[in-house]
Motif scaffolding. Structure first.
Motif, PDB file in Angstrom:
ATOM      1  N   ASP A   1       0.818  -1.221   0.000  1.00  0.00           N
ATOM      2  CA  ASP A   1       0.000   0.000   0.000  1.00  0.00           C
ATOM      3  C   ASP A   1       0.847   1.265   0.000  1.00  0.00           C
ATOM      4  O   ASP A   1       0.302   2.363  -0.031  1.00  0.00           O
ATOM      5  N   MET A   2       2.169   1.125   0.029  1.00  0.00           N
ATOM      6  CA  MET A   2       3.034   2.306   0.051  1.00  0.00           C
ATOM      7  C   MET A   2       3.079   2.962  -1.326  1.00  0.00           C
ATOM      8  O   MET A   2       3.084   2.270  -2.347  1.00  0.00           O
ATOM      9  N   THR A   3       3.138   4.280  -1.335  1.00  0.00           N
ATOM     10  CA  THR A   3       3.340   4.999  -2.591  1.00  0.00           C
ATOM     11  C   THR A   3       4.840   5.001  -2.907  1.00  0.00           C
ATOM     12  O   THR A   3       5.668   4.727  -2.027  1.00  0.00           O
ATOM     13  N   LYS A   4       5.167   5.347  -4.130  1.00  0.00           N
ATOM     14  CA  LYS A   4       6.584   5.452  -4.499  1.00  0.00           C
ATOM     15  C   LYS A   4       7.278   6.487  -3.620  1.00  0.00           C
ATOM     16  O   LYS A   4       8.406   6.281  -3.176  1.00  0.00           O
ATOM     17  N   GLU A   5       6.589   7.574  -3.356  1.00  0.00           N
ATOM     18  CA  GLU A   5       7.168   8.634  -2.529  1.00  0.00           C
ATOM     19  C   GLU A   5       7.442   8.140  -1.111  1.00  0.00           C
ATOM     20  O   GLU A   5       8.477   8.464  -0.521  1.00  0.00           O
ATOM     21  N   GLU A   6       6.529   7.348  -0.552  1.00  0.00           N
ATOM     22  CA  GLU A   6       6.731   6.796   0.789  1.00  0.00           C
ATOM     23  C   GLU A   6       7.911   5.836   0.819  1.00  0.00           C
ATOM     24  O   GLU A   6       8.711   5.838   1.762  1.00  0.00           O
TER      25      GLU A   6
ATOM     26  N   THR B   1      11.084   7.884   0.697  1.00  0.00           N
ATOM     27  CA  THR B   1      11.299   8.596   1.956  1.00  0.00           C
ATOM     28  C   THR B   1      11.799   7.641   3.034  1.00  0.00           C
ATOM     29  O   THR B   1      12.736   7.951   3.772  1.00  0.00           O
ATOM     30  N   ASP B   2      11.190   6.463   3.102  1.00  0.00           N
ATOM     31  CA  ASP B   2      11.584   5.469   4.111  1.00  0.00           C
ATOM     32  C   ASP B   2      12.936   4.826   3.809  1.00  0.00           C
ATOM     33  O   ASP B   2      13.604   4.335   4.717  1.00  0.00           O
TER      34      ASP B   2
ATOM     35  N   LYS C   1      14.231   6.920  -7.464  1.00  0.00           N
ATOM     36  CA  LYS C   1      13.055   6.680  -8.300  1.00  0.00           C
ATOM     37  C   LYS C   1      13.392   5.751  -9.462  1.00  0.00           C
ATOM     38  O   LYS C   1      12.626   4.844  -9.798  1.00  0.00           O
ATOM     39  N   GLU C   2      14.550   5.952 -10.068  1.00  0.00           N
ATOM     40  CA  GLU C   2      14.974   5.126 -11.201  1.00  0.00           C
ATOM     41  C   GLU C   2      15.154   3.655 -10.806  1.00  0.00           C
ATOM     42  O   GLU C   2      14.983   2.765 -11.643  1.00  0.00           O
ATOM     43  N   ASP C   3      15.484   3.393  -9.537  1.00  0.00           N
ATOM     44  CA  ASP C   3      15.608   2.013  -9.055  1.00  0.00           C
ATOM     45  C   ASP C   3      14.253   1.319  -9.063  1.00  0.00           C
ATOM     46  O   ASP C   3      14.148   0.134  -9.393  1.00  0.00           O
ATOM     47  N   LEU C   4      13.224   2.057  -8.685  1.00  0.00           N
ATOM     48  CA  LEU C   4      11.874   1.490  -8.679  1.00  0.00           C
ATOM     49  C   LEU C   4      11.443   1.159 -10.106  1.00  0.00           C
ATOM     50  O   LEU C   4      10.906   0.081 -10.371  1.00  0.00           O
ATOM     51  N   ILE C   5      11.687   2.087 -11.010  1.00  0.00           N
ATOM     52  CA  ILE C   5      11.339   1.870 -12.414  1.00  0.00           C
ATOM     53  C   ILE C   5      12.141   0.708 -12.987  1.00  0.00           C
ATOM     54  O   ILE C   5      11.606  -0.136 -13.714  1.00  0.00           O
ATOM     55  N   ALA C   6      13.424   0.641 -12.639  1.00  0.00           N
ATOM     56  CA  ALA C   6      14.283  -0.445 -13.123  1.00  0.00           C
ATOM     57  C   ALA C   6      13.768  -1.801 -12.650  1.00  0.00           C
ATOM     58  O   ALA C   6      13.790  -2.777 -13.409  1.00  0.00           O
ATOM     59  N   SER C   7      13.287  -1.867 -11.419  1.00  0.00           N
ATOM     60  CA  SER C   7      12.767  -3.130 -10.893  1.00  0.00           C
ATOM     61  C   SER C   7      11.542  -3.592 -11.672  1.00  0.00           C
ATOM     62  O   SER C   7      11.421  -4.776 -12.007  1.00  0.00           O
ATOM     63  N   ILE C   8      10.662  -2.667 -11.972  1.00  0.00           N
ATOM     64  CA  ILE C   8       9.470  -3.009 -12.751  1.00  0.00           C
ATOM     65  C   ILE C   8       9.866  -3.461 -14.151  1.00  0.00           C
ATOM     66  O   ILE C   8       9.359  -4.469 -14.661  1.00  0.00           O
TER      67      ILE C   8
END
Length: 76
Positions: free
Chosen positions: A37-42, A45-46, A52-59
């Motif tokens: 349920d976490m947003t990308k921003e959360e 931050t955590d 951000k690019e790491d999240l996109i790379a994982s997808i």
């Protein structure tokens, strides 16, 4: 963005699982965070070591695996 540059595989890190930029952040853990349920921003931050690019790379890495194409095929 060439997401493959952000995903590394090293037998000495996390038992050779695909990780983010050589850190002990397996792609599967990042995908778990993204599916929570976490947003990308959360998430960012955590976990300030992630970008951000790491999240996109994982997808994109997960998409690559599901497509049946190999990393070598794209990198070569």
């Amino acid at each position: 963005m060439n997401f493959l540059e952000r995903i590394t595989i090293n037998p000495e890190i996390c038992h050779g699982k695909p990780c983010i930029r050589g850190m002990r952040w397996p792609v599967e853990v990042v995908l778990d965070l993204l599916s929570s349920d976490m947003t990308k921003e959360e998430i960012l931050t955590d976990h300030p070591e992630l970008e951000k690019e790491d999240l996109i790379a994982s997808i994109n890495f997960a998409k690559l695996l599901l497509s049946g194409r190999s990393i070598q095929e794209l990198a070569g």
